[in-house]
Design an enzyme around this catalytic site. Structure first.
Site, short mmCIF file in Angstrom:
data_model
loop_
_atom_site.label_atom_id
_atom_site.label_comp_id
_atom_site.label_asym_id
_atom_site.label_seq_id
_atom_site.Cartn_x
_atom_site.Cartn_y
_atom_site.Cartn_z
N HIS A 69 -126.76 61.46 3.45
CA HIS A 69 -126.80 60.07 2.99
C HIS A 69 -125.45 59.38 3.11
CE1 HIS A 69 -127.62 56.54 0.71
NE2 HIS A 69 -127.22 56.99 -0.47
N CYS A 91 -126.58 52.03 -2.02
CA CYS A 91 -127.38 52.84 -1.09
C CYS A 91 -128.37 52.01 -0.28
CB CYS A 91 -128.12 53.93 -1.86
SG CYS A 91 -127.02 54.94 -2.88
N CYS A 129 -133.75 53.49 -3.73
CA CYS A 129 -133.04 53.14 -4.96
C CYS A 129 -131.57 52.92 -4.59
CB CYS A 129 -133.16 54.26 -5.99
SG CYS A 129 -132.46 55.84 -5.42
#
Length: 436
Positions: free
Chosen positions: A392, A99, A422
Site C-alpha cells: 500500500h 489512502c 477507507c
C-alpha cells in the site's frame, strides 16, 4: 435510493479511462530504497505516456498525490511534469486524501473534464516509505529560526546552549492521527473487537489475498498494467511486487504476535498491509476526444463518492458510507456489480466493512436508509487479491485498484465494478467503473 447523477460533459460525453499503469510495489527499504516518491511518479508517468502513444503536448493537466510529502518537493505533480519532458504549459497540482489520494486525483480530473476546462489529463499518486521526511524537535526548530535572525555568533551560541541533548535527536514522521493520537492499527483493533472479527477470520482473509495475488501474477493477468522499473544503479530490473507470499500458510500466520494490542489483540503484521513504495497513474479524457484520437477506452467512470465520519471510533468504515452514495449516483445496486474491490488496510477493517454492507441496523441507524445495500458475494470480491498482498503506497493504491478492476472486467467480458477505500481522518472513497 437517491436520483442518479450521470458523470457526463455538457455534450453528453462520458469520462473515459484510456489506460492505467503502475510500478511494481515494494516493501519499505527493499527494491526502491533511497528512491523518492517524485522519482517513482516520473517513472510511471513517462512509461504511461510512451505506452499510450499520444504526444505529451496533448496533456492539459496532471493531478497527482503524495501522502508522505517531502519538504523539498511539495508539489509532486508539477515536478513530474517538469521531469518527464512534458510541456511546461501543462497544468499540474497535487492532492492529498490519505489512502484515497489517487481516488481524489481521478475525481478532480473527471470534474475538470465535465466542466470543459481540460480534454486530456493524467491522475495518480506515488509514495515512498523508504525516503521519509525525518524532522527535528520543536525546540531545535525554533532555535534554528531564532539563530537565523541572530546578529552575532555569541547570540547564536547562547540560543543553542539552551538545548538539551534530546532536542538534537531526529524526529521520525508520526504514525498516529494528529487529532486523536490513535494509530490506524489501534482503530483496526477496536473494530475487530466491536464487530466480533476473529483472529482466524482475519488470517484467512490475508491468506486469501496472497493466494489470489500470487495466482494473478502466475497467470499473467497483471503484466500489461505493471511496468518493469529500472532504478539507479540500473543493475537489475524490478518486475513484480515483492510483498506477495506465494507459499504461506495459516499455521505460519497464527504464530505471529499482535502488533498493536499486545495482550488481547488480533491485528498482526500478517493480516495488515505493509509499508510500501510505488506509483500508479491513469490517462483520462472525454469520450469524444478518445474517439477523435482513435484510442479505445479501457473503461468509463460511472460515479464516485466520498465520505467523512468520526475519528475516535470506527474510523476505517469509510467504504460503508461512501459505497451507498456511489451506487445511488450510478443508478445501480450492489447486486448489479460484476466485481468489488475494497482496499485491505487491515483484514479486520475489511471484514468489518463487509458486515456493515449487509447490516440493516447499520443502514437505518448510521445511513438513514431503510435497508442494507446487501451482502457481498465473495466470488466477486477482491478476486485478484488486495492491498494486504500487493502492499500500500498510500497515494498510489486507488489508481492501482481502478486500473486492476477495469482490466479484470475487460478480461471477463465487461460489466460494472466498485472500487472503495477507507482513509485516515475518517475518510472514505468509492467509485463505480464500467467496461462495455
Amino acid at each position: 435510493m437517491s436520483k442518479p447523477l450521470p458523470l457526463v460533459t455538457r455534450q453528453g460525453d462520458r469520462i473515459v479511462i484510456v489506460n492505467g499503469l503502475r510500478t511494481p510495489f515494494a516493501k519499505q527499504a527493499t527494491a526502491y530504497h533511497g528512491v523518492p516518491a517524485v522519482d517513482l511518479g516520473k517513472i510511471v508517468v513517462s512509461e504511461l505516456l510512451a505506452r499510450s502513444g499520444i504526444s505529451s503536448e496533448l496533456i492539459d493537466q496532471l493531478v497527482f498525490g503524495q501522502v508522505v510529502q517531502m519538504p523539498e518537493a511539495p508539489n509532486i505533480a508539477r515536478e513530474i511534469v517538469l521531469g518527464t519532458g512534458m510541456s511546461v504549459h501543462t497544468d499540474a497540482y497535487s492532492v492529498s486524501r490519505a489512502c484515497a489520494t489517487s481516488f481524489q486525483a481521478v475525481a478532480n480530473v473527471a470534474e475538470s473534464i465535465i466542466a470543459g476546462s481540460v480534454d486530456i489529463a493524467i491522475a495518480g499518486g506515488a509514495d515512498s516509505s523508504s525516503v521519509l521526511p525525518i524532522g527535528v524537535s520543536k525546540a531545535l526548530a525554533r532555535t534554528l529560526v531564532d539563530a537565523n535572525k541572530a546578529r552575532s555568533l555569541s547570540q547564536k551560541l547562547k540560543l543553542f546552549s539552551r538545548l538539551r541533548l534530546r532536542d538534537l535527536l531526529p524526529v521520525a514522521p508520526a504514525v498516529a492521527e494528529y487529532s486523536t493520537g490513535l494509530r490506524m492499527g489501534d482503530t483496526a483493533e477496536q473494530m475487530a473487537k466491536t464487530y466480533g472479527i476473529s483472529r482466524e477470520d482475519q488470517d484467512a482473509l490475508a491468506l486469501r489475498s496472497h493466494q489470489l495475488a500470487a495466482e494473478a501474477w502466475q497467470q499473467g493477468w497483471l503484466h500489461d498494467e505493471v511496468m518493469t522499473a529500472y532504478i539507479p544503479p540500473y543493475r537489475e530490473a524490478i518486475i513484480e511486487d515483492n510483498n506477495i507470499r506465494k507459499d504461506s500458510t495459516l499455521a505460519q500466520y497464527a504464530k505471529l504476535r499482535p502488533a498493536f494490542d499486545r495482550q488481547h489483540g488480533s491485528v498482526t503484521a500478517a493480516n495488515s498491509t505493509p509499508l510500501t513504495d510505488g506509483a500508479a497513474a491513469v490517462l483520462m479524457m472525454s469520450e469524444s476526444k478518445a474517439k477523435a484520437l482513435g484510442l479505445p477506452p479501457l473503461g468509463y467512470l460511472r460515479s464516485f463518492a466520498f465520505s467523512a465520519i468520526d475519528v475516535w471510533q470506527d474510523m476505517l468504515l469509510g467504504p460503508s458510507y461512501a459505497t451507498p452514495l456511489a451506487l445511488d449516483r450510478a443508478g445501480i445496486t450492489l447486486a448489479d456489480l460484476t466485481l468489488i474491490d475494497m482496499h485491505e488496510a487491515f483484514a479486520a477493517q475489511t471484514l468489518a466493512n463487509l458486515k456493515m454492507f449487509a447490516s440493516d441496523t447499520f443502514a437505518r441507524e448510521k445511513l438513514g436508509r431503510s435497508q442494507a445495500i446487501g451482502e457481498v458475494d465473495m466470488s466477486k470480491f477482491n478476486v485478484l487479491g488486495g492491498s494486504i498482498a500487493y502492499g500500500h503506497p498510500f497515494a498510489a493504491t486507488g489508481a492501482r485498484m481502478i486500473t486492476q478492476t477495469l482490466n479484470e472486467l475487460r478480461r471477463r467480458g465487461g460489466g460494472l465494478g466498485l472500487t472503495t477505500a477507507c482513509a485516515a481522518g475518517g475518510l472514505g472513497a468509492a467509485m463505480i467503473l464500467e467496461v462495455e
